[in-house]
Write an enzyme that holds these catalytic residues in place. Sequence first.
Site, short mmCIF file in Angstrom:
data_model
loop_
_atom_site.label_atom_id
_atom_site.label_comp_id
_atom_site.label_asym_id
_atom_site.label_seq_id
_atom_site.Cartn_x
_atom_site.Cartn_y
_atom_site.Cartn_z
N ASP A 67 -19.65 -9.83 28.56
CA ASP A 67 -18.31 -9.47 28.12
C ASP A 67 -17.33 -10.06 29.13
OD1 ASP A 67 -15.88 -8.29 27.54
OD2 ASP A 67 -16.70 -6.27 27.27
N TYR A 75 -1.48 -11.28 19.15
CA TYR A 75 -2.11 -12.58 19.41
C TYR A 75 -1.13 -13.52 20.10
CZ TYR A 75 -4.74 -16.87 18.42
OH TYR A 75 -5.43 -18.06 18.53
#
Length: 253
Positions: free
Chosen positions: A57, A159
């Site tokens: 991760d 985003y």
Amino acid sequence: MDITGSAALVTGAASGLGAATAAALAARGATVYGLDLPKAVEAAGEQPDGVTLLAADVTAEEPVRAALARIDADGHRLRLAVNCAGIAPSARILGRKGPHDLALFQAVLNVNLLGTFNVMRLAAESIARHEPDGHGQRGVIVNTASIAAFEGQVGQIAYAASKAGVAGMTITAARDLAQYGIRVVTIAPGIVDTPMMAGFGDEVRAGLAAGVTFPQRLAEPTEYARLVTMVTEHDYLNGETIRMDGALRMAAR
């Protein structure tokens, strides 16, 4: 910088931009270590020669450190890090169900911005330990923004913010790491034909392609990968965000 004989770390390497980049670098003689989430690594299947996928991760310190330690343990010297990992959920600031979910906004920034920073800082530490080449260069870090950083559309607030952050880090990162002989360049792609796009129908994809000035099509992941190799080998590119978008300027929606 010479790609052949170098070790490279590529995030988001199980698919899309990351997979294309890992394959391109390996084809040029690099030893590539790709990072992705465990489920993505399991689903990725057989990798090209020279590419090793590791489950990690990017938002966590220890898995990234473990991957870098693996590179050292295998006897390789990290020279290149490419950040491709990212997510792109869509939500408006205020929608029919109420305000933008705060946890979703945090999750997007966590993966796209914090994840990029986390890998960049730890990769820089690893690269800086190695001897420079004849020009004083030790390595290159390539980050991935998006043209949404400059022209975010409706529903792209999280985003766009995350990718604007990546673009905004570029010149400061280049200046911070110059003393170690490390260049930093960001690529801002337009609409790329990745697995993320596969869920859209042909009509939607054709409409997206029609908005591109020229060539009037979606970009291919291999074109992003070619730009990474060019940036790596072009020693005078530093501190810049490069648009790869066919002259596309995004409309509001």
